[in-house]
Write a protein that holds these residues in place. Structure first.
Motif, PDB file in Angstrom:
ATOM      1  N   HIS A 133       1.128  -1.256  -0.025  1.00 11.52           N
ATOM      2  CA  HIS A 133       0.110  -0.301  -0.158  1.00 11.52           C
ATOM      3  C   HIS A 133       1.155   1.046   0.505  1.00 11.52           C
ATOM      4  O   HIS A 133       0.490   2.315  -0.443  1.00 11.52           O
ATOM      5  CB  HIS A 133      -0.767   0.401   1.390  1.00 11.52           C
ATOM      6  CG  HIS A 133      -1.904  -1.218   1.228  1.00 11.52           C
ATOM      7  ND1 HIS A 133      -1.609  -1.989   1.903  1.00 11.52           N
ATOM      8  CD2 HIS A 133      -3.119  -1.267   1.203  1.00 11.52           C
ATOM      9  CE1 HIS A 133      -2.957  -3.140   2.278  1.00 11.52           C
ATOM     10  NE2 HIS A 133      -3.695  -2.145   1.957  1.00 11.52           N
ATOM     11  N   HIS A 140     -10.357   0.672  -0.715  1.00 11.26           N
ATOM     12  CA  HIS A 140     -10.307   0.282  -1.855  1.00 11.26           C
ATOM     13  C   HIS A 140     -11.648   0.259  -2.709  1.00 11.26           C
ATOM     14  O   HIS A 140     -12.076  -1.022  -2.446  1.00 11.26           O
ATOM     15  CB  HIS A 140      -9.184  -0.973  -2.547  1.00 11.26           C
ATOM     16  CG  HIS A 140      -8.176  -1.410  -1.530  1.00 11.26           C
ATOM     17  ND1 HIS A 140      -6.955  -0.426  -1.580  1.00 11.26           N
ATOM     18  CD2 HIS A 140      -7.708  -2.304  -0.627  1.00 11.26           C
ATOM     19  CE1 HIS A 140      -6.303  -0.859  -0.498  1.00 11.26           C
ATOM     20  NE2 HIS A 140      -6.339  -2.121  -0.656  1.00 11.26           N
ATOM     21  N   HIS A 197      -6.696  -8.356  -2.625  1.00  8.78           N
ATOM     22  CA  HIS A 197      -5.825  -9.168  -1.879  1.00  8.78           C
ATOM     23  C   HIS A 197      -6.247 -10.009  -2.138  1.00  8.78           C
ATOM     24  O   HIS A 197      -6.288 -11.387  -1.337  1.00  8.78           O
ATOM     25  CB  HIS A 197      -5.855  -8.593  -0.471  1.00  8.78           C
ATOM     26  CG  HIS A 197      -5.379  -6.978   0.045  1.00  8.78           C
ATOM     27  ND1 HIS A 197      -4.245  -6.368  -0.510  1.00  8.78           N
ATOM     28  CD2 HIS A 197      -6.256  -6.597   0.645  1.00  8.78           C
ATOM     29  CE1 HIS A 197      -3.895  -5.463   0.740  1.00  8.78           C
ATOM     30  NE2 HIS A 197      -5.248  -5.741   1.058  1.00  8.78           N
ATOM     31  N   HIS A 208      -5.200  -5.670   9.289  1.00  8.66           N
ATOM     32  CA  HIS A 208      -5.465  -5.087   8.410  1.00  8.66           C
ATOM     33  C   HIS A 208      -7.443  -6.042   7.447  1.00  8.66           C
ATOM     34  O   HIS A 208      -6.562  -7.456   7.266  1.00  8.66           O
ATOM     35  CB  HIS A 208      -4.451  -4.585   7.121  1.00  8.66           C
ATOM     36  CG  HIS A 208      -5.243  -4.262   5.613  1.00  8.66           C
ATOM     37  ND1 HIS A 208      -5.692  -2.855   5.755  1.00  8.66           N
ATOM     38  CD2 HIS A 208      -5.441  -4.416   4.420  1.00  8.66           C
ATOM     39  CE1 HIS A 208      -6.354  -2.792   4.718  1.00  8.66           C
ATOM     40  NE2 HIS A 208      -5.442  -3.397   3.637  1.00  8.66           N
TER      41      HIS A 208
HETATM   42 ZN   LIG Z   1      -5.931  -3.216   1.530  1.00 11.56          ZN
END
Ligand SMILES: [Zn+2]
Length: 299
Positions: free
Chosen positions: A57, A130, A136, A200
């Protein structure tokens, strides 16, 4: 005469050289570099822009990346805004005409699979989200297989001379991979219904694949580091719930996870996240085997 024949031989090599030139692949993340190795084999040269120890990121468009981009015949990344802070700059400054967006040399892997968490509306109060959905995707092997097919198709277009080799590499990969998926799904069946806390939301596809539930995240909002107040909220939220593990990627800060683990005795499980994320996870197969092995440990 002898000199002349050498000269002719030398010229022949020069003329023949482009036919044997390898396809230069610029892979943004280690998982795509590893997949390119499976499908491209000896026919490609792969530059992997980031390591498993880096947070993709937050990268910078540094000179070494620009130099690699200059040579690229194919750009192979996750997409869905994951590389938004650096890839557009690299493409603008150093990308050739064949690797611009929407050309044959441009693969954003997440464009070809169904994405989780696609947002209807996005505003800045939501943190570092996002908007196109969660990028991911690499820890769902079914999606990886779809991306492998896209990659093989592009390589055959970029390097037609070797089209058969790419098709056959794909076939080999696909049959082994499909068998492995079955074995992984049998092995990981015990994980179904387990609950985890993440740092995350970068495990969404893995957890979705294996039927594991995310109870809470240490980040108050995506991309915002844990705060004391938020950690207290997580602690009270998970009280009484049977949480199996706190999942951490190699590049994520451990402080919040340790704080929570000390108060709850829930183990921290550091997963490789991508190829190279731990010493065992040196290729795609090992990445999945390691991930499942580590997830099963606390059970
Ligand atoms: Zn992310």
């Amino acid at each position: 005469m002898r000199k002349l024949s050498f000269l002719i031989f030398g010229l022949g090599l020069l003329i023949a050289a482009p036919v044997y030139a390898k396809v230069n692949i610029f892979a943004c993340e280690p998982e795509w570099g590893a997949l390119a190795e499976e499908i491209g084999g000896d026919l490609v040269d792969i530059y992997t822009a980031t390591s498993a120890q880096q947070d993709v990121h937050h990268m910078r468009a540094k000179p070494s990346l620009l130099a690699a981009m200059r040579k690229a015949d194919l750009v192979f990344c996750s997409g869905a805004s994951l590389e938004v802070g650096w890839l557009p700059i690299l493409i603008q400054k150093a990308g050739g005409p064949n690797v611009q967006p929407n050309t044959v040399g441009w693969i954003m892997a997440s464009d070809y699979v169904e994405k989780l968490e696609v947002m209807q509306q996005v505003d800045r109060s939501m943190g570092h989200v996002h908007p196109e959905g969660n990028p991911h995707i690499q820890l769902d092997p079914h999606r990886v297989l779809i991306v492998a097919e896209v990659l093989a198709d592009r390589l055959t277009q970029i390097d037609r001379v070797n089209a058969n080799a790419y098709f056959s590499n794909l076939e080999t990969f696909s049959s082994i991979w499909t068998a492995q998926i079955q074995a992984w799904e049998i092995k990981a069946a015990v994980l179904k219904g387990a609950k985890v806390v993440t740092y995350h939301n970068n495990w969404a596809y893995l957890l979705n694949w294996l039927g594991i539930e995310t109870v809470s995240s240490l980040e108050p909002k995506p991309g915002i580091p844990p705060t004391a107040a938020h950690l207290e909220r997580v602690l009270s939220k998970i009280k009484g719930q049977d949480v199996t593990a706190i999942l951490i990627a190699p590049f994520e800060n451990m402080d919040g996870a340790e704080w929570l683990s000390q108060r709850t005795a829930i183990p921290i499980v550091k997963l490789p996240f991508t190829v190279g994320g731990n010493p065992q996870a040196q290729n795609l197969t090992a990445l999945f085997e390691e991930t499942i092995r580590l997830l099963e440990q606390p059970l």
